[in-house]
Design a protein around this motif. Sequence first.
Motif, mmCIF file in Angstrom:
data_model
loop_
_atom_site.group_PDB
_atom_site.id
_atom_site.type_symbol
_atom_site.label_atom_id
_atom_site.label_comp_id
_atom_site.label_asym_id
_atom_site.label_seq_id
_atom_site.Cartn_x
_atom_site.Cartn_y
_atom_site.Cartn_z
ATOM 1 N N LEU A 12 0.856 -1.153 0.140
ATOM 2 C CA LEU A 12 -0.003 -0.061 -0.033
ATOM 3 C C LEU A 12 0.910 1.254 0.040
ATOM 4 N N PRO A 13 0.317 2.236 -0.709
ATOM 5 C CA PRO A 13 1.242 3.403 -0.748
ATOM 6 C C PRO A 13 1.173 4.075 0.609
ATOM 7 N N LYS A 14 2.572 4.688 1.003
ATOM 8 C CA LYS A 14 2.408 5.389 2.069
ATOM 9 C C LYS A 14 1.527 6.668 2.268
ATOM 10 N N PRO A 15 0.811 6.978 3.257
ATOM 11 C CA PRO A 15 0.204 8.255 3.366
ATOM 12 C C PRO A 15 0.926 9.409 3.049
ATOM 13 N N LYS A 16 0.658 10.490 2.561
ATOM 14 C CA LYS A 16 1.178 11.472 1.957
ATOM 15 C C LYS A 16 1.491 12.225 3.256
ATOM 16 N N PRO A 17 2.666 12.786 3.683
ATOM 17 C CA PRO A 17 2.857 13.427 5.136
ATOM 18 C C PRO A 17 1.992 14.643 5.112
ATOM 19 N N LYS A 18 1.448 15.107 6.378
ATOM 20 C CA LYS A 18 0.807 16.304 6.656
ATOM 21 C C LYS A 18 1.726 17.548 6.650
ATOM 22 N N TYR A 65 -1.110 32.743 31.345
ATOM 23 C CA TYR A 65 0.264 32.713 30.686
ATOM 24 C C TYR A 65 0.071 32.675 29.158
ATOM 25 N N ASN A 66 1.091 33.186 28.562
ATOM 26 C CA ASN A 66 1.018 33.063 27.104
ATOM 27 C C ASN A 66 2.257 31.915 26.909
ATOM 28 N N PHE A 67 2.036 31.407 25.656
ATOM 29 C CA PHE A 67 3.194 30.641 25.399
ATOM 30 C C PHE A 67 3.544 30.715 23.680
ATOM 31 N N TRP A 68 4.439 30.446 23.381
ATOM 32 C CA TRP A 68 4.662 30.071 21.689
ATOM 33 C C TRP A 68 5.548 29.153 21.506
ATOM 34 N N THR A 69 5.269 28.250 20.238
ATOM 35 C CA THR A 69 6.200 27.336 19.910
ATOM 36 C C THR A 69 6.329 27.982 18.314
ATOM 37 N N PHE A 70 7.836 28.028 18.301
ATOM 38 C CA PHE A 70 8.024 28.468 16.901
ATOM 39 C C PHE A 70 8.573 27.484 15.929
ATOM 40 N N PHE A 71 8.056 27.420 14.616
ATOM 41 C CA PHE A 71 8.724 26.485 13.666
ATOM 42 C C PHE A 71 8.942 27.289 12.440
ATOM 43 N N PRO A 72 10.138 27.944 12.529
ATOM 44 C CA PRO A 72 10.538 29.277 11.312
ATOM 45 C C PRO A 72 10.578 28.583 10.143
ATOM 46 N N ASP A 73 10.852 27.512 9.839
ATOM 47 C CA ASP A 73 11.074 26.661 8.402
ATOM 48 C C ASP A 73 9.838 26.184 7.780
ATOM 49 N N GLY A 74 8.614 26.047 9.081
ATOM 50 C CA GLY A 74 7.324 25.817 8.216
ATOM 51 C C GLY A 74 7.235 24.414 8.346
ATOM 52 N N THR A 75 8.128 23.656 8.837
ATOM 53 C CA THR A 75 7.941 22.143 9.116
ATOM 54 C C THR A 75 8.113 21.579 10.613
#
Length: 128
Positions: A12-18, A65-75
């Motif tokens: 079966l084909p692997k599911p496309k990554p989200k 509280y506030n929190f931020w998680t950053f993913f600057p590369d978009g992945t």
Amino acid sequence: AVHPSSSVRILLPKPKPKTLPEAMNEDIIPGLKEVLRDTTADLELEFEDNQLCGTFVSLRNNSAYNFWTFFPDGTLDGQRGFAIAAYGQPPSIVEPFMVDEKKITPQLVIFWISKRLRAQKSALKGTN
């Protein structure tokens, strides 16, 4: 998978990554809400511009509280950062986040965000 009536193996084909927005909206945000349900009130999570932003009231001390998680590369696999601050205050530092992890999954992101929030001793109930 092997078809029950033969010994022929069917691949079966692997599911496309989200994409990062798909993973955030379908897996990470709902999972994080579930994990933090018993330790926070008024939890709001939003993903925009490669940042997961969260606000909550701690059931430990009734402070916001506030929190931020950053993913600057978009992945999920790229660079990541994390910051937390008392509501209305700027974060004291932006720290590297999940730097030793090799294969990043939505479940791992949920685990490390909740672990990081629990490490903020004043923020979440159940910490010392």
